[in-house]
Scaffold this motif. Structure first.
Motif, mmCIF file in Angstrom:
data_model
loop_
_atom_site.group_PDB
_atom_site.id
_atom_site.type_symbol
_atom_site.label_atom_id
_atom_site.label_comp_id
_atom_site.label_asym_id
_atom_site.label_seq_id
_atom_site.Cartn_x
_atom_site.Cartn_y
_atom_site.Cartn_z
ATOM 1 N N UNK A 1 -15.162 69.733 -23.432
ATOM 2 C CA UNK A 1 -14.909 68.547 -22.624
ATOM 3 C C UNK A 1 -14.753 67.293 -23.460
ATOM 4 N N UNK A 2 -14.511 66.166 -22.782
ATOM 5 C CA UNK A 2 -14.275 64.905 -23.490
ATOM 6 C C UNK A 2 -15.379 63.867 -23.271
ATOM 7 N N UNK A 3 -16.433 64.219 -22.568
ATOM 8 C CA UNK A 3 -17.556 63.300 -22.370
ATOM 9 C C UNK A 3 -18.788 63.915 -23.023
ATOM 10 N N UNK A 4 -19.369 63.238 -24.014
ATOM 11 C CA UNK A 4 -20.571 63.776 -24.662
ATOM 12 C C UNK A 4 -21.736 63.863 -23.668
ATOM 13 N N UNK A 5 -22.424 64.984 -23.688
ATOM 14 C CA UNK A 5 -23.580 65.207 -22.806
ATOM 15 C C UNK A 5 -24.747 65.611 -23.703
ATOM 16 N N UNK A 6 -25.836 64.828 -23.650
ATOM 17 C CA UNK A 6 -27.013 65.137 -24.469
ATOM 18 C C UNK A 6 -27.634 66.467 -24.068
ATOM 19 N N UNK A 7 -27.724 66.689 -22.753
ATOM 20 C CA UNK A 7 -28.391 67.881 -22.244
ATOM 21 C C UNK A 7 -27.936 68.148 -20.814
ATOM 22 N N UNK A 8 -27.341 69.296 -20.579
ATOM 23 C CA UNK A 8 -27.052 69.689 -19.194
ATOM 24 C C UNK A 8 -28.388 70.137 -18.613
ATOM 25 N N UNK A 9 -28.866 69.412 -17.629
ATOM 26 C CA UNK A 9 -30.179 69.684 -17.047
ATOM 27 C C UNK A 9 -30.175 70.968 -16.233
ATOM 28 N N UNK A 10 -31.353 71.472 -15.923
ATOM 29 C CA UNK A 10 -31.435 72.622 -15.031
ATOM 30 C C UNK A 10 -30.774 72.242 -13.702
ATOM 31 N N UNK A 11 -30.058 73.165 -13.112
ATOM 32 C CA UNK A 11 -29.243 72.981 -11.903
ATOM 33 C C UNK A 11 -28.078 72.025 -12.121
ATOM 34 N N UNK A 12 -27.789 71.682 -13.370
ATOM 35 C CA UNK A 12 -26.685 70.772 -13.661
ATOM 36 C C UNK A 12 -25.339 71.459 -13.524
ATOM 37 N N UNK A 13 -24.353 70.685 -13.061
ATOM 38 C CA UNK A 13 -22.984 71.163 -12.843
ATOM 39 C C UNK A 13 -22.039 70.294 -13.661
ATOM 40 N N UNK A 14 -21.161 70.925 -14.433
ATOM 41 C CA UNK A 14 -20.147 70.206 -15.204
ATOM 42 C C UNK A 14 -18.817 70.918 -15.008
ATOM 43 N N UNK B 1 -8.033 73.862 -24.810
ATOM 44 C CA UNK B 1 -8.540 72.879 -25.778
ATOM 45 C C UNK B 1 -8.432 71.493 -25.152
ATOM 46 N N UNK B 2 -9.151 70.556 -25.718
ATOM 47 C CA UNK B 2 -9.079 69.155 -25.302
ATOM 48 C C UNK B 2 -9.220 68.983 -23.789
ATOM 49 N N UNK B 3 -10.247 69.612 -23.231
ATOM 50 C CA UNK B 3 -10.462 69.522 -21.798
ATOM 51 C C UNK B 3 -10.915 68.137 -21.363
ATOM 52 N N UNK B 4 -10.699 67.862 -20.085
ATOM 53 C CA UNK B 4 -11.136 66.600 -19.480
ATOM 54 C C UNK B 4 -12.343 66.907 -18.593
ATOM 55 N N UNK B 5 -13.478 66.305 -18.924
ATOM 56 C CA UNK B 5 -14.676 66.479 -18.107
ATOM 57 C C UNK B 5 -14.468 65.669 -16.833
ATOM 58 N N UNK B 6 -14.287 66.361 -15.718
ATOM 59 C CA UNK B 6 -13.898 65.678 -14.475
ATOM 60 C C UNK B 6 -15.041 65.501 -13.485
ATOM 61 N N UNK B 7 -16.151 66.211 -13.696
ATOM 62 C CA UNK B 7 -17.272 66.051 -12.765
ATOM 63 C C UNK B 7 -18.563 66.459 -13.462
ATOM 64 N N UNK B 8 -19.571 65.612 -13.325
ATOM 65 C CA UNK B 8 -20.911 65.911 -13.822
ATOM 66 C C UNK B 8 -21.879 65.591 -12.690
ATOM 67 N N UNK B 9 -22.660 66.586 -12.285
ATOM 68 C CA UNK B 9 -23.659 66.376 -11.237
ATOM 69 C C UNK B 9 -24.970 66.999 -11.694
ATOM 70 N N UNK B 10 -25.969 66.155 -11.886
ATOM 71 C CA UNK B 10 -27.320 66.602 -12.231
ATOM 72 C C UNK B 10 -28.245 66.211 -11.082
ATOM 73 N N UNK B 11 -29.306 66.993 -10.859
ATOM 74 C CA UNK B 11 -30.241 66.657 -9.762
ATOM 75 C C UNK B 11 -30.720 65.200 -9.806
ATOM 76 N N UNK B 12 -30.978 64.682 -11.006
ATOM 77 C CA UNK B 12 -31.485 63.307 -11.107
ATOM 78 C C UNK B 12 -30.489 62.280 -10.598
ATOM 79 N N UNK B 13 -29.195 62.597 -10.579
ATOM 80 C CA UNK B 13 -28.177 61.698 -10.034
ATOM 81 C C UNK B 13 -28.281 61.587 -8.511
ATOM 82 N N UNK B 14 -28.948 62.559 -7.902
ATOM 83 C CA UNK B 14 -28.961 62.646 -6.431
ATOM 84 C C UNK B 14 -30.308 62.292 -5.815
#
Length: 162
Positions: free
Chosen positions: A122-135, A148-161
């Motif tokens: 992906x193109x967005x750095x992520x420190x840690x995909x949390x448990x139950x995290x969706x990317x 190659x060169x994917x576009x990170x289009x969605x990140x959903x972690x429980x803490x966001x909700x």
């Protein structure tokens, strides 16, 4: 058609049972977080063509929660022992060898593999995909072996909700 990968890290597991790592169940919080994230995904969700899942108990249980909430019971589900992988190498091999008739691939797996692959592909750095995290990562290529060169289009972690 372009290729899309939906990565999900298994939900929070329980260490209370005296079982091997592969057989650890989910914690109640893990169940709640998986339901929270999957319910959130119902809006504008792209159904996968295929689901790959590690054979670990916690990953299988997480996948079943997402499948139930997102109504994916009709989607082909492949448990893969090689996805019980913490480095990402075996998961990447499974992705690159995926049949090109599959356009949206959902993968349930483990850290550090999931975080490593999200950062590699992906193109967005992520420190840690949390448990139950969706990317979700989208690729302009139409063959898996060439992604190659994917576009990170969605990140959903429980803490966001919460």
């Amino acid at each position: 058609m372009n290729k899309i990968i939906q990565f999900i890290r298994h939900a929070k597991s329980s260490w209370e049972s005296n079982v091997e790592d592969h057989d650890r169940p989910l914690k109640n919080r893990g169940v709640k977080d998986a339901i929270l994230v999957s319910n959130h995904l119902k809006v504008n969700f792209l159904n996968p063509d295929l689901i790959f899942c590690s054979t670990s108990e916690r990953t299988r249980l997480t996948a079943m929660l997402f499948v139930e909430v997102l109504d994916l019971k009709h989607i082909k589900f492949e448990p893969k022992k090689e996805l019980y992988d913490f480095s990402g190498a075996s998961i990447l091999d499974s992705i690159l060898s995926c049949d090109d008739s599959i356009n949206v691939l959902m993968i349930f797996g483990h850290n550090f593999a999931i975080t490593k692959l999200c950062n590699l592909l992906g193109n967005i750095p992520i420190d840690n995909v949390t448990t139950s995290g969706f990317v979700q990562i989208e690729f302009a290529q139409n063959t898996w072996r060439n992604i190659k060169n994917g576009k990170t289009s969605k990140i959903v972690f429980p803490k966001h909700l919460k």
